[in-house]
Design a protein around this motif. Structure first.
Motif, PDB file in Angstrom:
ATOM      1  N   LEU A   2       0.625  -1.355  -0.029  1.00  0.00           N
ATOM      2  CA  LEU A   2       0.161   0.016  -0.096  1.00  0.00           C
ATOM      3  C   LEU A   2       0.982   1.227   0.012  1.00  0.00           C
ATOM      4  O   LEU A   2       0.202   2.310  -0.242  1.00  0.00           O
ATOM      5  N   LEU A   8       2.041  -1.026  -7.473  1.00  0.00           N
ATOM      6  CA  LEU A   8       1.120  -1.805  -6.520  1.00  0.00           C
ATOM      7  C   LEU A   8       0.448  -3.068  -6.927  1.00  0.00           C
ATOM      8  O   LEU A   8       0.477  -3.986  -6.144  1.00  0.00           O
ATOM      9  N   ARG A  19      -5.755   1.176  -3.533  1.00  0.00           N
ATOM     10  CA  ARG A  19      -5.264   1.662  -2.456  1.00  0.00           C
ATOM     11  C   ARG A  19      -5.982   2.072  -1.319  1.00  0.00           C
ATOM     12  O   ARG A  19      -5.943   1.714  -0.338  1.00  0.00           O
ATOM     13  N   LYS A  74      -7.038   0.747   2.367  1.00  0.00           N
ATOM     14  CA  LYS A  74      -6.685   1.680   3.891  1.00  0.00           C
ATOM     15  C   LYS A  74      -7.847   1.920   4.480  1.00  0.00           C
ATOM     16  O   LYS A  74      -7.795   1.784   5.694  1.00  0.00           O
TER      17      LYS A  74
END
Length: 396
Positions: A45, A52, A89, A93
């Protein structure tokens, strides 16, 4: 939850421990994956948009068969990251930022992740049967990232496990799944695990293989998932008769269990209060001494002539001989006895005498309408064996 059933499964789990943790099964791999998953995911991340997808793919490879099934949901996220790395991402998160004690907030975040994932799938792979996230995969990401604060949900395994331990509160299915109910079952199981020393000792022996390479599993959430998984995979239900209630019966059965538990708790509390009262009455009768001086609000001064079975006989100077109830006279402060000083708690016991005795009667035999809840038979509940119309899965 039926603790006796849980103990049976625990015994089977312990008995099969050597088998499940030796080759070719090596079920301890779950602890190894949980140890590696978080640092690998954090690294992914923090990677650039270009890096990624590959970093996420490395994480996916770590998870072996814990998350990805034939529909490959994790692999789908890797592919989505090639097209929308920022979106993926941020999704992860947001998911990992939630370790709220409030399960409803956690549930909302999980379903938000699911909606976004399904939208990406519809956008980029509308005709494919692959890459479909579900509650198992999403709770799996959270579980491997932070096992101490999350449970992994695998519908088929968890449902049969719940039926075996007779946790019948219905958490639904699909988009209607109520994760708070599932989490409550898990919480009850964790409490039982921590009260089972033989299981804790057996689980601890797993670390002899490679303590540094395994997640410490402080809260025993990985252990619970392993139990649920192994019960289905290795048929640790063998010899246990499991009843699977119809959906409409589950709530009724749970209500009956909860009502029965409530009645038992009420009875236990009433009996405890009665014991306190009887103990104090015994002490009180010994503390009241024949010959002691007394003063009564109505009858004036007098002297105790006898004490017997809750009654006190007093010779009053101006009112003759009277027989009075000890508890009533003292509780209402009609009578004061020389050298007898009662605390507030003791006075409260005397005042509540009638209420305490009534509570015992009520708890031992609650009103008819309460029992009607327990014997209600409108949805096919069998009066003979206390089970709903249902289908047994295993009958050893």
């Amino acid at each position: 939850m039926n603790l006796q059933r849980f103990q049976e499964l625990t015994d089977h789990y312990i008995d099969s421990f050597e088998l499940t943790n030796s080759k070719p099964h090596t079920e301890y791999y779950k602890w190894e994956i949980a140890k590696k998953f978080r640092p690998a995911m954090d690294e992914a991340l923090e990677a650039s948009d270009e890096e990624l997808p590959q970093k996420l793919n490395n994480v996916k490879k770590l998870t072996a068969n814990v998350i990805d099934s034939y529909t490959q949901p994790f692999n789908g996220l890797v592919n989505f990251a090639k097209k929308e790395p920022v979106t993926i991402r941020n999704m992860f998160k947001e998911l990992f930022a939630i370790n709220e004690a409030d399960i409803k907030k956690k549930e909302k975040t999980i379903f938000s992740f699911l909606d976004k994932s399904l939208s990406l799938r519809e956008k980029y792979y509308p005709d494919s049967y692959l890459y479909r996230d579900d509650l198992h995969s999403i709770t799996g990401y959270m579980f491997l990232y932070d096992p101490d604060h999350n449970y992994m949900y695998k519908a088929s395994h968890c449902r049969i496990f719940a039926d075996c331990i007779e946790f019948y509160d219905d958490w639904g299915s699909g988009s209607d799944t109520k994760l708070d109910i599932f989490s409550r079952m898990c919480d009850e199981c964790i409490e039982a695990i921590n009260n089972t020393q033989a299981l804790l000792r057996t689980a601890e022996s797993r670390y002899e293989i490679d303590r540094e390479g395994m997640h410490p599993d402080t809260k025993k959430h990985i252990l619970l998932f392993d139990m649920i998984y192994c019960c289905s995979t290795y048929n640790l239900f063998k010899g246990i008769h499991i009843v699977t209630p119809k959906s409409k019966d589950r709530q009724l059965m749970q209500e009956r269990k909860e009502k029965a538990l409530e009645l038992k708790q009420n009875l236990d509390e009433a009996r405890q209060k009665a014991i306190e009262l009887e103990t104090f009455e015994s002490v009180l009768s010994e503390a009241i001494i024949v010959g002691e001086n007394v003063n009564h609000k109505t009858f004036g001064k007098g002297k105790i002539s006898s004490v017997n079975e809750g009654k006190i006989i007093i010779d009053f100077e101006n009112a003759g001989t009277k027989e009075l109830g000890i508890n009533l006279s003292l509780a209402n402060k009609l009578l004061t006895i020389e050298n007898l000083n009662l605390t507030d708690n003791q006075m409260a016991l005397l005042k509540e005498e009638s209420k305490i005795r009534s509570a015992i009667t009520y708890a031992e035999k609650p009103p008819r309408h309460t029992w009607n809840i327990l014997i209600k038979n409108k949805t096919g509940v069998s009066k003979q064996n206390d089970r709903p119309g249902s289908t047994p899965i295993f009958h050893g």
